[in-house]
Design an enzyme around this catalytic site. Structure first.
Site, PDB file in Angstrom:
ATOM      1  N   ARG A   1      72.395 -56.433 -39.012  1.00 56.33           N
ATOM      2  CA  ARG A   1      71.358 -56.152 -36.961  1.00 56.33           C
ATOM      3  C   ARG A   1      72.052 -57.516 -36.665  1.00 56.33           C
ATOM      4  NH1 ARG A   1      72.300 -53.061 -34.347  1.00 56.33           N
ATOM      5  NH2 ARG A   1      73.395 -54.424 -32.942  1.00 56.33           N
TER       6      ARG A   1
ATOM      7  N   LYS B   1      75.577 -70.783 -16.965  1.00 51.63           N
ATOM      8  CA  LYS B   1      75.291 -69.776 -17.171  1.00 51.63           C
ATOM      9  C   LYS B   1      74.904 -68.905 -18.104  1.00 51.63           C
ATOM     10  CE  LYS B   1      75.038 -69.539 -12.258  1.00 51.63           C
ATOM     11  NZ  LYS B   1      75.672 -68.840 -10.604  1.00 51.63           N
TER      12      LYS B   1
ATOM     13  N   LYS C   1      76.402 -80.839  -6.650  1.00 54.87           N
ATOM     14  CA  LYS C   1      75.607 -79.755  -5.855  1.00 54.87           C
ATOM     15  C   LYS C   1      74.903 -80.258  -4.674  1.00 54.87           C
ATOM     16  CE  LYS C   1      74.994 -75.542  -8.356  1.00 54.87           C
ATOM     17  NZ  LYS C   1      76.712 -75.708  -7.821  1.00 54.87           N
TER      18      LYS C   1
ATOM     19  N   GLU D   1      80.561 -79.745  -4.109  1.00 53.01           N
ATOM     20  CA  GLU D   1      80.335 -78.923  -4.093  1.00 53.01           C
ATOM     21  C   GLU D   1      80.093 -78.230  -2.440  1.00 53.01           C
ATOM     22  OE1 GLU D   1      77.507 -75.304  -5.451  1.00 53.01           O
ATOM     23  OE2 GLU D   1      76.271 -75.945  -3.827  1.00 53.01           O
TER      24      GLU D   1
ATOM     25  N   ASP E   1      81.565 -72.949  -1.963  1.00 53.74           N
ATOM     26  CA  ASP E   1      80.836 -71.966  -2.463  1.00 53.74           C
ATOM     27  C   ASP E   1      80.572 -70.912  -1.813  1.00 53.74           C
ATOM     28  OD1 ASP E   1      78.668 -71.061  -4.213  1.00 53.74           O
ATOM     29  OD2 ASP E   1      77.127 -71.953  -2.456  1.00 53.74           O
TER      30      ASP E   1
END
Length: 281
Positions: free
Chosen positions: A95, A130, A162, A192, A213
């Site tokens: 597994r 992410k 950002k 950004e 963005d």
């Protein structure tokens, strides 16, 4: 990477086996078996080293013969691997081994879809942070197997300014100025922006790598034209990266707008495991 693979496998086996595989005790300790791993769908294979180490950790003498390798395009009903060894070890590691192979193949397959979708353009497909906790290096390796390019590995090897950084620093110019003072050798600075106005502000402040963005295709085309005009200065190449609300249905139009990079969080999240099967023969 080998250290990372060993750590991933150690954690996976520990959480699954715990104090011991009770069900495997049904099988005589000395019994050996043969098994095949087969793909039930077309995909890009990835994760063979993780798969193999799951078995080798429990029984080093287990034999595996791969009929495909990482980065290969595989077909439905294709045999990928033949395994021979101690039955208990095969059953106990199955597994965890398949989890790695299915998940990493899914990332590579998803990446390949995007890479194929923009084939013939000058853009590249880029991943993000992410990723699944603890499996970042594994997933970024899978992105490479699918033909994509890795963005920064973590917070330590590049500066990405950002909107919240800009707000906290007091503005685009202030954030870029401070970044230029602290950036380590070999690390990049990217900022950004969310509008053409902010793009001009970033360029005026000396930005050389800009994340656009949630720009529309028309806005991306405008941004590319603006930066091409700025690029006439000697030794100044402005790298533009598109991000936000990008899917297979619009990624080619975005690439054709002329951006250099397209970053997609969906390469490593919200993925569906590739359907692989391990059966004893």
């Amino acid at each position: 990477m080998l250290d990372e693979i060993e750590n991933n496998v150690r954690v996976a086996l520990r959480e699954d086996i715990g104090t011991g595989d009770l069900t495997a005790l049904l099988i005589p300790e000395e019994q050996t078996l043969e098994a095949n791993v087969t793909s039930r769908e077309a995909a890009v294979l990835c994760g063979t080293q993780w798969f193999e180490l799951c078995f080798k950790t429990l029984a080093p003498d287990i034999q595996l013969r791969w009929l495909a390798r990482d980065g290969d395009t595989i077909a439905a009903q294709q045999t990928l691997c033949e395994i021979t060894g101690q039955a208990r070890a095969l059953l106990t590691a199955e597994r965890s081994a398949l989890n790695f192979l299915q998940m990493l193949s899914a990332v590579a397959t998803q990446t390949r879809r995007y890479v194929d979708a923009i084939a013939g353009t000058d853009a590249v497909i880029v991943d993000t942070r992410k990723t699944l906790p603890g499996l970042r290096m594994a997933q970024k390796y899978a992105v490479q197997c699918g033909g994509g390019v890795n963005h920064r590995i973590g917070l330590y090897d590049g500066i990405l300014i950002k909107e919240n950084h800009i707000a906290a620093a007091g503005g685009i110019a202030q954030a870029l100025k401070q970044a230029q003072l602290i950036v380590p050798e070999g690390a990049f600075i990217q900022i950004e922006v969310e509008s053409i106005t902010q793009l001009h502000m970033a360029l005026d402040a000396g930005a050389k790598m800009i994340l656009l963005d949630n720009f529309t295709v028309a806005q991306l085309e405008d941004a590319v034209a603006i930066c091409r005009n700025r690029d006439r200065a000697p030794n100044r190449k402005i790298i533009l990266e598109a991000s936000g609300n990008i899917g297979l249905e619009n990624v080619r139009r975005i690439a054709e707008a002329g951006v250099d990079r397209i970053s997609i969080g969906g390469l490593t999240k919200n993925i569906q495991a590739v359907d692989l099967s391990m059966r004893f023969v």
